[in-house]
Write a protein that holds these residues in place. Structure first.
Motif, mmCIF file in Angstrom:
data_model
loop_
_atom_site.group_PDB
_atom_site.id
_atom_site.type_symbol
_atom_site.label_atom_id
_atom_site.label_comp_id
_atom_site.label_asym_id
_atom_site.label_seq_id
_atom_site.Cartn_x
_atom_site.Cartn_y
_atom_site.Cartn_z
ATOM 1 N N SER A 71 0.830 -1.206 0.000
ATOM 2 C CA SER A 71 0.000 0.000 0.000
ATOM 3 C C SER A 71 0.862 1.253 0.000
ATOM 4 O O SER A 71 0.473 2.285 0.539
ATOM 5 C CB SER A 71 -0.928 0.000 1.221
ATOM 6 N N GLY A 72 2.060 1.137 -0.583
ATOM 7 C CA GLY A 72 2.972 2.288 -0.620
ATOM 8 C C GLY A 72 2.495 3.352 -1.592
ATOM 9 O O GLY A 72 1.471 3.181 -2.265
ATOM 10 N N PRO A 73 3.222 4.479 -1.635
ATOM 11 C CA PRO A 73 4.482 4.720 -0.939
ATOM 12 C C PRO A 73 4.272 4.979 0.557
ATOM 13 O O PRO A 73 3.156 5.223 1.005
ATOM 14 C CB PRO A 73 5.022 5.961 -1.635
ATOM 15 N N CYS A 74 5.401 4.898 1.306
ATOM 16 C CA CYS A 74 5.369 5.236 2.724
ATOM 17 C C CYS A 74 5.564 6.737 2.884
ATOM 18 O O CYS A 74 6.362 7.347 2.170
ATOM 19 C CB CYS A 74 6.490 4.514 3.476
ATOM 20 N N HIS A 75 4.827 7.317 3.800
ATOM 21 C CA HIS A 75 5.035 8.719 4.119
ATOM 22 C C HIS A 75 4.935 8.881 5.628
ATOM 23 O O HIS A 75 4.532 7.962 6.338
ATOM 24 C CB HIS A 75 4.012 9.613 3.410
ATOM 25 N N GLY A 76 5.321 10.036 6.122
ATOM 26 C CA GLY A 76 5.277 10.272 7.555
ATOM 27 C C GLY A 76 6.257 11.353 7.943
ATOM 28 O O GLY A 76 6.486 12.311 7.186
ATOM 29 N N ASN A 77 6.867 11.203 9.117
ATOM 30 C CA ASN A 77 7.830 12.207 9.570
ATOM 31 C C ASN A 77 8.906 11.554 10.424
ATOM 32 O O ASN A 77 8.720 10.475 10.994
ATOM 33 C CB ASN A 77 7.134 13.336 10.349
ATOM 34 N N VAL A 78 10.065 12.235 10.474
ATOM 35 C CA VAL A 78 11.195 11.827 11.297
ATOM 36 C C VAL A 78 11.416 12.896 12.362
ATOM 37 O O VAL A 78 11.502 14.091 12.045
ATOM 38 C CB VAL A 78 12.478 11.651 10.459
ATOM 39 N N PHE B 97 8.535 13.074 5.105
ATOM 40 C CA PHE B 97 9.180 12.308 4.035
ATOM 41 C C PHE B 97 8.136 11.547 3.246
ATOM 42 O O PHE B 97 7.002 11.343 3.697
ATOM 43 C CB PHE B 97 10.216 11.331 4.605
ATOM 44 N N GLN B 98 8.519 11.085 2.074
ATOM 45 C CA GLN B 98 7.742 10.143 1.261
ATOM 46 C C GLN B 98 8.727 9.294 0.491
ATOM 47 O O GLN B 98 9.581 9.815 -0.230
ATOM 48 C CB GLN B 98 6.783 10.850 0.312
ATOM 49 N N VAL B 99 8.597 7.962 0.638
ATOM 50 C CA VAL B 99 9.533 7.028 0.027
ATOM 51 C C VAL B 99 8.738 5.899 -0.613
ATOM 52 O O VAL B 99 7.800 5.368 -0.005
ATOM 53 C CB VAL B 99 10.522 6.452 1.060
ATOM 54 N N ALA B 100 9.101 5.533 -1.834
ATOM 55 C CA ALA B 100 8.416 4.456 -2.534
ATOM 56 C C ALA B 100 8.741 3.115 -1.882
ATOM 57 O O ALA B 100 9.782 2.944 -1.245
ATOM 58 C CB ALA B 100 8.823 4.442 -4.004
ATOM 59 N N ALA B 101 7.822 2.135 -2.051
ATOM 60 C CA ALA B 101 8.036 0.799 -1.495
ATOM 61 C C ALA B 101 9.293 0.186 -2.086
ATOM 62 O O ALA B 101 9.542 0.253 -3.298
ATOM 63 C CB ALA B 101 6.831 -0.093 -1.793
ATOM 64 N N GLY B 102 10.130 -0.387 -1.214
ATOM 65 C CA GLY B 102 11.370 -1.004 -1.647
ATOM 66 C C GLY B 102 12.507 -0.035 -1.892
ATOM 67 O O GLY B 102 13.577 -0.438 -2.356
ATOM 68 N N ARG B 103 12.291 1.234 -1.583
ATOM 69 C CA ARG B 103 13.327 2.258 -1.793
ATOM 70 C C ARG B 103 13.697 2.905 -0.468
ATOM 71 O O ARG B 103 12.974 2.782 0.530
ATOM 72 C CB ARG B 103 12.834 3.326 -2.776
#
Length: 591
Positions: free
Chosen positions: A513-520, A534-540
């Motif tokens: 259900s990517g991409p992953c997003h959120g915060n650090v 941030f936002q990062v694609a699945a597997g990346r």
């Protein structure tokens, strides 16, 4: 007719009429029934099998329960299992406190049959083995079991077996057993001495059902179980420990063997709906199947009045579908045109209500009235509410203006009004076929499966399970995965001269259900240093730059705590923490 010949012909007829193979419904170990979802009477809970992992810790096919927008896996298989066996949904109690599944994996210590399929109740905290009996405990060996049905409250479960579970009379093709209160026994024992059958012949015995209040048990058999049974197939009822025949009508002197087929009973068990190829009523002038009711006073009423099935000794004719809880409303299938609205020659669904003309159900305002012939019998995949006034069914015919294609769709006819159920706010699934999986007893909740995207939360083109609230016209995705993304954080990062820190986060490759997003969020001790999205694609993996306060200006590498909140497109969230070493890079970290 001689009992031996009747038994032989009944067995031949059973072979000629195997369990229906529905068009569009492929029976699999996960979904052995025609309608493969269990729905609570009020639609508040749904159990369904699914091949993909939807909750954390599941490693393959599973049976899930949906309630209040959340899923839980009902079967827990230890991680040390050599493989993930198929788990099929068999049935459930009306409140889903009992859910019956079939699996070849041993879920209880007493299951020692060497990996053969068994039936379990997984509705509670601990799986309970259902398909067992005294011969199991006595070392009687492995027995093949098949689920037959259960009482409405789930306290009584019925199953058949090819090898005996209890010491019983011989001469049946397979035994049918009742499991209640931890005790297994045959559903009935003949009180009439049995005539021996020729070699390689056996009596048929098939479970029919249990009345809603649990008082009446119904089954069909070619065995003469009581003294007044004159031979041939009959529908029996068991009330307490008393056996009696339901099909007490006299059989005509023809070459046709009577093959009565139990369909349903009223909640109190006193009214029975069935089909038979015997002409009980003078209005019945053919040898094909017709639908009858046996009333509480023992009289028989022809339900499918006006139908003419022709000859054929039971091969074809009308089909009994359902009976309302009060016994006044019957649903049946017939090729006869019993309504002016029925202008084609294919089978249709009708409602027969006492004192009223038959009502055509399988129609709608844009019905093209084209023949819809099926290569299998029966033609209609159907489920009915307890009052008999709401009927869910499948058809390729566009019955309402909102249906723009010729793919299979699920409809609900409620009190004479037909609505499209396999639809939703997203039109991406308009041309995809849909399968009816069930209708709640109150007629307000339909569950179906389709590869089409009907809601924004459906992110793929794979087969998914949907729920439709009929009155609210609201569609919900049930098979949306609830596995939060397990974010990974690199153990080392960099301090930039610009006054920011760079850490790297990775979205798991398994995130569907990517991409992953959120915060650090970075902190040191109790002091928060900064946060960045941030936002990062699945597997990346990718860098996240976090702006730091001016007061934080280390002259050498330093360790900070990174908290990463990752969210997928379905809203599943996880929180990961890691100690990250920030090295000086790109010059001094100070400003």
């Amino acid at each position: 007719m001689r009992p031996a010949l009747a038994a032989a012909l009944a067995l031949a007829a059973a072979t000629a009429f195997p369990a229906p193979a529905w068009a569009g419904h492929v029976r699999t170990p996960e979904c052995p029934q025609e309608l493969c979802a269990a729905i609570a009477a009020d639609g508040s809970r749904v159990a369904f099998p699914f091949a993909e992992e939807l909750t954390p810790g599941v490693r393959g096919p599973e049976v899930y329960e949906w309630s209040a927008g959340r899923l839980r896996a009902l079967v827990s298989i230890p991680k040390g299992a050599p493989h993930r066996p198929a788990i099929g949904l068999d049935g459930a109690s009306t409140d889903l406190s009992h859910v019956f599944v079939e699996t070849s994996y041993s879920l209880a210590p007493e299951d020692v049959d060497g990996g053969l399929p068994d039936i379990y109740d997984v509705g509670g905290a601990t799986p309970v083995l259902v398909s067992t009996g005294p011969l199991d405990a006595a070392g009687g060996g492995a027995s093949l079991a098949s689920y037959a049905g259960a009482s409405a409250d789930g306290s009584r479960v019925f199953f058949s077996g090819l090898s005996p579970f209890v010491a019983e009379e011989s001469g049946t093709c397979s035994g049918v057993y009742e499991r209640a209160g931890g005790v297994t026994g045959p559903i009935a024992t003949a009180i009439k001495p049995q005539e021996p059958l020729p070699q390689n012949l056996c009596h048929s015995l098939a479970f029919g059902g249990v009345s809603g209040d649990g008082s009446h048990l119904f089954f069909t058999t070619s065995r003469d179980m009581v003294p007044d049974d004159e031979g041939g197939d009959d529908i029996y009822q068991r009330v307490g420990s008393t056996l009696s025949i339901v099909t007490t009508y006299p059989e005509p002197a023809t070459n046709c063997v009577d093959l009565p087929k139990f369909a349903a009973s009223s909640a109190d068990g006193r009214t029975v709906l069935f089909a038979t190829n015997t002409a009980i009523s003078p209005e019945d002038t053919d040898e094909a199947f017709d639908v009858y009711k046996r009333e509480p006073d023992g009289s028989f009423v022809l339900v499918s009045r006006g139908t003419e099935g022709g000859s054929g000794c039971g091969f074809g004719g009308d089909r009994a579908v359902a009976l309302s809880a009060d016994g006044t409303v019957a649903i049946f299938e017939t090729r006869a045109r019993l309504s002016p609205a029925d202008t084609d020659s294919s089978n249709d669904l009708y409602r027969a209500q006492e004192g009223q003309a038959p009502v055509l159900i399988s129609t709608g305002p844009t019905d093209p009235n084209a023949d819809e012939q099926s290569k299998v019998f029966p033609d209609w995949v159907t489920d009915v509410s307890s009052d008999g006034l709401s009927v869910a069914f499948e058809t390729k015919q566009p019955l309402v203006a909102a249906d723009h294609d010729r793919s299979m769709d699920v409809y609900v006819n409620a009190n004479g009004t037909t609505e499209l159920a396999s639809t939703g706010p997203v039109r991406g699934g308009a041309a995809a076929a849909a399968e009816l999986l069930g209708l709640s007893d109150d007629g307000q909740t339909v569950v179906f499966a389709t590869k089409g995207r009907l809601t924004d939360s459906d992110l793929d083109r794979d087969r998914d399970i949907y729920l439709r609230r009929v009155a609210a016209k609201r569609t919900l995705l049930l098979s949306g995965e609830e596995i939060p993304p397990r974010m990974r954080v690199a153990r080392s990062g960099r301090l930039r001269a610009s006054g920011s820190a760079v850490v790297r986060v990775a979205c798991p490759k398994t995130e569907t259900s990517g991409p992953c997003h959120g915060n650090v969020t970075l902190s040191r001790g109790k002091k928060r240093l900064g946060r960045a999205p941030f936002q990062v694609a699945a597997g990346r993996r990718g860098p996240v730059s976090v702006h730091l306060p001016r007061s934080f200006s280390p002259a050498r590498p330093v360790r900070v705590l990174a908290r990463v909140r990752g969210v997928d497109r379905l809203g599943n969230a996880s929180l990961e923490t890691a100690s990250v070493r920030l090295a000086l890079g790109g010059g001094s970290a100070g400003r």
